[in-house]
Design an enzyme around this catalytic site. Structure first.
Site, PDB file in Angstrom:
ATOM      1  N   HIS A 177      48.484  42.141  59.056  1.00  0.00           N
ATOM      2  CA  HIS A 177      47.663  42.656  57.953  1.00  0.00           C
ATOM      3  C   HIS A 177      48.309  43.930  57.391  1.00  0.00           C
ATOM      4  O   HIS A 177      48.850  44.748  58.146  1.00  0.00           O
ATOM      5  CB  HIS A 177      46.237  42.950  58.437  1.00  0.00           C
ATOM      6  CG  HIS A 177      45.300  43.178  57.293  1.00  0.00           C
ATOM      7  ND1 HIS A 177      45.225  44.385  56.638  1.00  0.00           N
ATOM      8  CD2 HIS A 177      44.448  42.349  56.651  1.00  0.00           C
ATOM      9  CE1 HIS A 177      44.344  44.284  55.646  1.00  0.00           C
ATOM     10  NE2 HIS A 177      43.866  43.064  55.633  1.00  0.00           N
ATOM     11  N   GLU A 195      47.945  38.283  50.659  1.00  0.00           N
ATOM     12  CA  GLU A 195      47.071  39.396  50.294  1.00  0.00           C
ATOM     13  C   GLU A 195      47.879  40.463  49.560  1.00  0.00           C
ATOM     14  O   GLU A 195      48.499  41.333  50.206  1.00  0.00           O
ATOM     15  CB  GLU A 195      46.443  40.014  51.536  1.00  0.00           C
ATOM     16  CG  GLU A 195      45.592  39.055  52.334  1.00  0.00           C
ATOM     17  CD  GLU A 195      44.593  39.800  53.215  1.00  0.00           C
ATOM     18  OE1 GLU A 195      43.392  39.628  52.976  1.00  0.00           O
ATOM     19  OE2 GLU A 195      44.998  40.546  54.105  1.00  0.00           O
TER      20      GLU A 195
HETATM   21  P1  13P Z   1      38.903  43.346  50.379  1.00  0.00           P
HETATM   22  O1  13P Z   1      38.225  41.994  50.204  1.00  0.00           O
HETATM   23  O2  13P Z   1      37.961  44.429  50.743  1.00  0.00           O
HETATM   24  O3  13P Z   1      39.747  43.635  49.190  1.00  0.00           O
HETATM   25  O4  13P Z   1      39.903  43.210  51.626  1.00  0.00           O
HETATM   26  C1  13P Z   1      40.759  42.121  51.702  1.00  0.00           C
HETATM   27  C2  13P Z   1      41.423  42.111  53.024  1.00  0.00           C
HETATM   28  O5  13P Z   1      42.183  43.004  53.361  1.00  0.00           O
HETATM   29  C3  13P Z   1      41.118  41.006  53.934  1.00  0.00           C
HETATM   30  O6  13P Z   1      41.964  40.987  55.041  1.00  0.00           O
END
Ligand code: 13P
Length: 254
Positions: free
Chosen positions: A99, A171
């Site tokens: 992450h 992401e």
């Molecule tokens: P948000 O949905 O708060 O933008 O976070 C996304 C995230 O990092 C999920 O792992």
């Protein structure tokens, strides 16, 4: 990824919801989200809340859960850390790795992510490998090279059998917690690059890989994001913390 039912709705609670809040969340969520055969729902609570989640979900085997991070070692003198080998006893079956918050705040490098993936697989857990570019990298035209580096680096020590068990999350860092959601076109582009790189890395049948989108997903945009080509589910932070909002997002799979 034939054993997974898509779409996949994954909630990353980050450092929110201790054991008491987890119990309260689940009481409300299970009342709003009846069991569903057509989607996979998985929650990543803080590690300290995994047992509370297991208790709260005891009557709902359809609700899966996992750990947000594990150490690169199996055991030893690593104060405050959690080993993948400890996780299955809680009932959790998934684990995140890579992450962007772990990379940024804790210095996880691609080699660490590779080792964490290996530990998760050794423990019998299903890893989710998170990748994504910063705004600076995007604006410098480095989207594809960043994803290439992250995927190839993370998969370097994973054998063919392990690779088929992985789930991926695209992401874009600029969309995380910012309210600036990627457009469906941006998401589709990122997912296509992830799929290309999986094919290049020999990560099994890349057309069948499950790739989640993460970054400011909410009830108002879940429909259009899920409809974007190549988006097999979502990994949600902020909007997964409220049981009503999370149930509304998961309802998009019905
Ligand atoms: P948000 O949905 O708060 O933008 O976070 C996304 C995230 O990092 C999920 O792992």
């Amino acid at each position: 990824m034939s054993d997974l039912c898509a779409p996949v709705f994954a909630a990353n609670w980050k450092m929110c919801h201790g054991p008491a809040e987890t119990g309260a969340f689940m009481e409300r969520f299970v009342a709003r989200y009846p069991p569903c055969d057509d989607a996979t729902v998985v929650v990543f609570p803080p590690a300290i809340s995994l047992p509370a989640f297991a208790v709260a979900a005891a009557d709902r085997p359809d609700l899966q859960f996992g750990v947000q991070d594990v150490h690169t070692e199996v055991a030893g003198a690593h104060t405050g850390a959690i080993s993948a080998a400890m996780v299955p006893a809680t009932g959790a079956t998934w684990g995140l790795a890579g992450h962007s918050e772990r990379r940024r705040e804790f210095g996880d490098k691609d080699a660490d992510v590779a080792l964490k993936l290996r530990r998760l697989l050794e423990a019998g857990l299903r890893p989710v490998l998170c990748v994504g570019e910063t705004i600076e990298e995007r604006e410098a035209g480095q989207l594809a090279t960043v994803i290439e580096r992250q995927i190839h680096g993370a998969l370097s020590s994973i054998g063919a059998a392990g690779r088929t068990r992985l789930v991926y999350a695209y992401e874009p860092v600029w969309a995380i917690g910012t309210g600036r959601t990627a457009s469906p076109e941006d998401a589709a582009e990122g997912h296509a690059i992830v799929r290309e790189q999986l094919a290049a890395a020999g990560a099994g049948d890349s057309a069948r890989a499950v790739i989640l989108y993460g970054g400011s997903v909410k009830p108002a945009n879940i429909g259009q994001l899920l409809a974007a080509p190549g988006v097999d589910g979502v990994l949600v932070g902020g909007a997964s913390l409220d049981p009503d909002s999370w149930a509304a997002i998961c309802a998009a799979g019905r």
